[in-house]
Motif scaffolding. Structure first.
Motif, PDB file in Angstrom:
ATOM      1  N   GLU A  43       3.297   2.665  -1.707  1.00 35.66           N
ATOM      2  CA  GLU A  43       4.452   2.214  -2.492  1.00 35.66           C
ATOM      3  C   GLU A  43       5.393   1.343  -1.648  1.00 35.66           C
ATOM      4  N   TYR A  44       5.650   1.780  -0.413  1.00 31.06           N
ATOM      5  CA  TYR A  44       6.546   1.021   0.460  1.00 31.06           C
ATOM      6  C   TYR A  44       5.966  -0.371   0.737  1.00 31.06           C
ATOM      7  N   ASN A  45       4.672  -0.432   1.041  1.00 33.44           N
ATOM      8  CA  ASN A  45       4.047  -1.719   1.370  1.00 33.44           C
ATOM      9  C   ASN A  45       3.940  -2.644   0.153  1.00 33.44           C
ATOM     10  N   ILE A  46       3.756  -2.087  -1.029  1.00 32.73           N
ATOM     11  CA  ILE A  46       3.767  -2.929  -2.237  1.00 32.73           C
ATOM     12  C   ILE A  46       5.139  -3.578  -2.398  1.00 32.73           C
ATOM     13  N   SER A  47       6.183  -2.781  -2.202  1.00 32.78           N
ATOM     14  CA  SER A  47       7.545  -3.313  -2.306  1.00 32.78           C
ATOM     15  C   SER A  47       7.817  -4.362  -1.228  1.00 32.78           C
ATOM     16  N   LEU A  48       7.420  -4.071   0.009  1.00 30.32           N
ATOM     17  CA  LEU A  48       7.637  -5.006   1.115  1.00 30.32           C
ATOM     18  C   LEU A  48       6.838  -6.304   0.900  1.00 30.32           C
ATOM     19  N   GLY A  49       5.606  -6.191   0.433  1.00 36.24           N
ATOM     20  CA  GLY A  49       4.788  -7.385   0.157  1.00 36.24           C
ATOM     21  C   GLY A  49       5.415  -8.267  -0.912  1.00 36.24           C
ATOM     22  N   GLU A  50       6.020  -7.624  -1.915  1.00 35.59           N
ATOM     23  CA  GLU A  50       6.688  -8.405  -2.968  1.00 35.59           C
ATOM     24  C   GLU A  50       7.922  -9.123  -2.410  1.00 35.59           C
ATOM     25  N   LYS A  51       8.675  -8.433  -1.552  1.00 32.13           N
ATOM     26  CA  LYS A  51       9.858  -9.071  -0.947  1.00 32.13           C
ATOM     27  C   LYS A  51       9.440 -10.261  -0.085  1.00 32.13           C
ATOM     28  N   ASP A  71       0.777  -4.734   6.869  1.00 29.74           N
ATOM     29  CA  ASP A  71      -0.222  -4.040   7.709  1.00 29.74           C
ATOM     30  C   ASP A  71      -0.432  -2.637   7.161  1.00 29.74           C
ATOM     31  N   GLU A  72      -1.292  -1.883   7.813  1.00 31.26           N
ATOM     32  CA  GLU A  72      -1.710  -0.579   7.284  1.00 31.26           C
ATOM     33  C   GLU A  72      -0.671   0.526   7.429  1.00 31.26           C
ATOM     34  N   ARG A  73       0.358   0.294   8.210  1.00 26.51           N
ATOM     35  CA  ARG A  73       1.355   1.338   8.426  1.00 26.51           C
ATOM     36  C   ARG A  73       2.297   1.431   7.227  1.00 26.51           C
ATOM     37  N   ILE A 107       2.769 -12.093  -6.195  1.00 29.03           N
ATOM     38  CA  ILE A 107       2.102 -10.801  -6.346  1.00 29.03           C
ATOM     39  C   ILE A 107       2.104 -10.122  -4.981  1.00 29.03           C
ATOM     40  N   SER A 108       2.103  -8.810  -4.988  1.00 26.97           N
ATOM     41  CA  SER A 108       2.017  -8.057  -3.742  1.00 26.97           C
ATOM     42  C   SER A 108       0.739  -7.237  -3.735  1.00 26.97           C
ATOM     43  N   PHE A 109       0.041  -7.303  -2.610  1.00 21.54           N
ATOM     44  CA  PHE A 109      -1.142  -6.470  -2.424  1.00 21.54           C
ATOM     45  C   PHE A 109      -0.881  -5.363  -1.404  1.00 21.54           C
ATOM     46  N   GLY A 110       0.349  -5.333  -0.889  1.00 21.02           N
ATOM     47  CA  GLY A 110       0.670  -4.290   0.092  1.00 21.02           C
ATOM     48  C   GLY A 110      -0.314  -4.329   1.245  1.00 21.02           C
ATOM     49  N   LYS A 111      -0.912  -3.163   1.542  1.00 21.06           N
ATOM     50  CA  LYS A 111      -1.856  -3.088   2.665  1.00 21.06           C
ATOM     51  C   LYS A 111      -3.312  -3.092   2.200  1.00 21.06           C
TER      52      LYS A 111
END
Length: 175
Positions: free
Chosen positions: A115-123, A109-111, A145-149
């Motif tokens: 960088e944090y969301n890219i890492s979280l999306g990859e996990k 999500d947007e919060r 692949i991670s797109f984060g937010k």
């Protein structure tokens, strides 16, 4: 006398004619040949060979919309029970289409920072991949692949929108 010669000639001719007719009438009767009707066969038409059977229909193709999206809790990448059920359905699809190669996209999500969301999306994407590999899917068929937010499904700024955006989606690379 001329007359007598003329009568004599006619008589000889008549006798000759009668003898010829009677000779033909004597002896064995000639066999009667019945004419057979002439049967004309219809012209032989060269038959074309039957057309070849149509080719078999192409095998069914896997479509990205057949996969179920996997959802995550806020700031988490562990799989919930509903996520595992979705992944088991996706596993069945991958088993049914053994040539399919997929990419798992991790989203947030947007919060949080980019960088944090890219890492979280990859996990999140990696957790989904590891679960499928644990069920028996070859890891070489999966990339992540991670797109984060960066690619929200819902652009709202509330919990309902954020819950839709915390996800892992499946894309088909090839089949």
């Amino acid at each position: 006398m001329k007359r007598l010669g003329f009568l004599l000639t006619i008589t000889i001719l008549l006798l000759s004619f009668v003898s010829i007719i009677s000779l033909n009438g004597c002896g064995k009767p000639k066999p009667v040949i019945e004419e057979q009707p002439v049967v004309v066969a219809p012209p032989v038409q060269e038959q074309e060979p039957p057309p070849p059977p149509p080719p078999p229909p192409p095998p069914p193709k896997l479509k990205a919309e057949q996969f179920q999206t996997v959802y995550f809790d806020f700031d988490k990448f562990n799989l919930r029970s509903d996520a595992k059920m979705s992944l088991e359905a996706n596993y069945q699809l991958l088993k049914e289409f053994p040539d399919a190669i997929i990419k798992i996209e991790g989203h947030c999500d947007e919060r949080g920072t980019v960088e944090y969301n890219i890492s979280l999306g990859e996990k999140r994407a990696r957790a989904v991949m590891e679960y499928l590999v644990g069920l028996g899917i070859n890891a070489q068929r999966i990339s992540i692949i991670s797109f984060g937010k960066e690619r929200p499904v819902d652009t709202g700024h509330n919990e309902n929108a954020w819950a839709k955006n915390r996800r892992a989606e499946f894309r088909i690379i090839s089949q």
